[in-house]
Scaffold this motif. Sequence first.
Motif, mmCIF file in Angstrom:
data_model
loop_
_atom_site.group_PDB
_atom_site.id
_atom_site.type_symbol
_atom_site.label_atom_id
_atom_site.label_comp_id
_atom_site.label_asym_id
_atom_site.label_seq_id
_atom_site.Cartn_x
_atom_site.Cartn_y
_atom_site.Cartn_z
ATOM 1 N N ASN A 136 33.729 37.799 40.188
ATOM 2 C CA ASN A 136 34.472 38.769 41.002
ATOM 3 C C ASN A 136 34.174 38.610 42.491
ATOM 4 O OD1 ASN A 136 35.781 40.204 38.839
ATOM 5 N ND2 ASN A 136 33.790 41.077 38.337
ATOM 6 N N PHE A 137 35.223 38.778 43.295
ATOM 7 C CA PHE A 137 35.100 38.786 44.749
ATOM 8 C C PHE A 137 35.596 40.127 45.276
ATOM 9 C CE2 PHE A 137 35.201 34.325 43.683
ATOM 10 C CZ PHE A 137 34.283 33.765 44.569
ATOM 11 N N GLN A 138 35.195 40.435 46.512
ATOM 12 C CA GLN A 138 35.644 41.683 47.128
ATOM 13 C C GLN A 138 37.170 41.706 47.211
ATOM 14 O OE1 GLN A 138 33.432 39.480 48.411
ATOM 15 N NE2 GLN A 138 31.794 40.536 49.527
ATOM 16 N N LYS A 139 37.719 42.908 47.161
ATOM 17 C CA LYS A 139 39.166 43.086 47.210
ATOM 18 C C LYS A 139 39.764 42.427 48.445
ATOM 19 C CE LYS A 139 42.784 46.662 47.061
ATOM 20 N NZ LYS A 139 43.529 46.150 48.228
ATOM 21 N N GLU A 140 39.039 42.509 49.573
ATOM 22 C CA GLU A 140 39.539 41.917 50.819
ATOM 23 C C GLU A 140 39.741 40.411 50.674
ATOM 24 O OE1 GLU A 140 37.698 45.777 51.698
ATOM 25 O OE2 GLU A 140 37.039 44.020 50.563
ATOM 26 N N ILE A 141 38.841 39.737 49.936
ATOM 27 C CA ILE A 141 38.977 38.299 49.723
ATOM 28 C C ILE A 141 40.110 38.013 48.744
ATOM 29 C CG2 ILE A 141 37.833 36.239 48.814
ATOM 30 C CD1 ILE A 141 36.859 37.072 51.572
ATOM 31 N N SER A 142 40.211 38.819 47.680
ATOM 32 C CA SER A 142 41.293 38.639 46.703
ATOM 33 C C SER A 142 42.659 38.854 47.348
ATOM 34 C CB SER A 142 41.114 39.602 45.533
ATOM 35 O OG SER A 142 39.912 39.335 44.840
ATOM 36 N N ASP A 143 42.737 39.826 48.265
ATOM 37 C CA ASP A 143 44.005 40.073 48.961
ATOM 38 C C ASP A 143 44.311 38.956 49.951
ATOM 39 O OD1 ASP A 143 44.296 42.425 47.575
ATOM 40 O OD2 ASP A 143 43.563 43.706 49.200
ATOM 41 N N LEU A 144 43.283 38.463 50.607
ATOM 42 C CA LEU A 144 43.461 37.398 51.594
ATOM 43 C C LEU A 144 43.897 36.102 50.946
ATOM 44 C CD1 LEU A 144 43.049 36.241 54.520
ATOM 45 C CD2 LEU A 144 40.682 35.745 53.815
ATOM 46 N N SER A 145 43.240 35.734 49.838
ATOM 47 C CA SER A 145 43.520 34.442 49.207
ATOM 48 C C SER A 145 43.389 34.542 47.687
ATOM 49 C CB SER A 145 42.564 33.364 49.752
ATOM 50 O OG SER A 145 42.871 32.099 49.206
ATOM 51 N N PRO A 146 44.387 35.093 47.012
ATOM 52 C CA PRO A 146 44.315 35.189 45.545
ATOM 53 C C PRO A 146 44.207 33.832 44.867
ATOM 54 C CG PRO A 146 46.522 35.743 46.366
ATOM 55 C CD PRO A 146 45.615 35.685 47.554
ATOM 56 N N GLN A 147 44.782 32.802 45.482
ATOM 57 C CA GLN A 147 44.715 31.470 44.888
ATOM 58 C C GLN A 147 43.287 30.925 44.953
ATOM 59 O OE1 GLN A 147 47.218 30.591 43.284
ATOM 60 N NE2 GLN A 147 46.985 28.425 42.805
ATOM 61 N N PHE A 148 42.542 31.251 46.011
ATOM 62 C CA PHE A 148 41.126 30.871 46.095
ATOM 63 C C PHE A 148 40.366 31.438 44.914
ATOM 64 C CE2 PHE A 148 37.013 32.855 47.227
ATOM 65 C CZ PHE A 148 36.225 31.720 47.213
ATOM 66 N N VAL A 149 40.562 32.727 44.634
ATOM 67 C CA VAL A 149 39.847 33.385 43.533
ATOM 68 C C VAL A 149 40.219 32.736 42.207
ATOM 69 C CG1 VAL A 149 39.526 35.566 42.312
ATOM 70 C CG2 VAL A 149 39.697 35.550 44.806
ATOM 71 N N LYS A 150 41.484 32.441 42.006
ATOM 72 C CA LYS A 150 41.946 31.814 40.763
ATOM 73 C C LYS A 150 41.320 30.437 40.571
ATOM 74 C CE LYS A 150 46.231 30.612 38.297
ATOM 75 N NZ LYS A 150 45.950 29.183 38.046
ATOM 76 N N ILE A 151 41.388 29.602 41.602
ATOM 77 C CA ILE A 151 40.865 28.236 41.494
ATOM 78 C C ILE A 151 39.345 28.252 41.350
ATOM 79 C CG2 ILE A 151 40.666 25.997 42.645
ATOM 80 C CD1 ILE A 151 43.310 26.709 44.091
ATOM 81 N N TYR A 152 38.671 29.116 42.113
ATOM 82 C CA TYR A 152 37.208 29.205 42.032
ATOM 83 C C TYR A 152 36.782 29.554 40.615
ATOM 84 C CZ TYR A 152 32.390 30.313 43.249
ATOM 85 O OH TYR A 152 31.017 30.320 43.309
ATOM 86 N N ASN A 153 37.462 30.509 39.989
ATOM 87 C CA ASN A 153 37.083 30.908 38.640
ATOM 88 C C ASN A 153 37.357 29.819 37.618
ATOM 89 O OD1 ASN A 153 35.893 33.629 38.400
ATOM 90 N ND2 ASN A 153 37.700 34.253 39.535
ATOM 91 N N GLU A 154 38.405 29.044 37.815
ATOM 92 C CA GLU A 154 38.638 27.906 36.919
ATOM 93 C C GLU A 154 37.523 26.876 37.066
ATOM 94 O OE1 GLU A 154 42.544 26.280 37.247
ATOM 95 O OE2 GLU A 154 43.542 28.144 36.664
ATOM 96 N N ALA A 155 37.094 26.611 38.309
ATOM 97 C CA ALA A 155 35.992 25.676 38.535
ATOM 98 C C ALA A 155 34.693 26.226 37.954
ATOM 99 C CB ALA A 155 35.828 25.409 40.040
#
Length: 224
Positions: free
Chosen positions: A94-113
């Motif tokens: 999990n990342f802070q909401k501000e990061i998820s809002d800023l870059s949802p694709q970052f959160v998705k790719i990071y979790n796959e990695a």
Amino acid sequence: MVKREMVIIPTVKDPDGSNQEADKIPEICPHCQSSISVKHIISKHIKIESIFYLQVVYSCPNQKCKEIIVATYEYNSGQYYLQKIEPQKFVVSNFQKEISDLSPQFVKIYNEAYNAETFGLLEICGPGYRKALEFLIKDYLIENNPDNENDIKTKMLSPCINTYISDVNIKFCAERAAWVGNDETHYVRRWDNKDLQDLKMLIQLTVNWIMNEIFTEKFRSEMP
């Protein structure tokens, strides 16, 4: 070399009468993600080709879980070393909401990695973390430089960092993360003393400094 402290697997003895020693036992339940002290159920020795393994069945003591956990150990030099824990389920970092809002694709790719790393796919998770970093940085830059969106999208990551990031801490950590991340995609490594864990730490530091900037700007606008 310092010898690692071993733990005893509470099961039947080895044929020579000695206890079965292992480097570690599961500490996180793959089902409920709780920190646990597993309950041993049964063990079984198996041999695949010329390699001896020990499979141990545990159960999660969490009253809301109670699921079965299977740990596979490889026998080496008189001791057992944990190789994998099953079942392996997709785990979300999990990342802070501000990061998820800023870059949802970052959160998705990071979790796959992250899950590739959890499943032991160590040769592909590094490039995944590197890709996640690029989405984080470019989404951050586009948010702050909307007039330069096309240039940011098409420019290589390192020139983007050097051109558009002014905060010295974000720039330092993002640049180093890109260096180590590039090593995960290239035949020859430039930074032999840095590894996957360093890459993850640098990405987390980059996230932290971006969060600091976001909150600073928030209070600056609210309390001019």
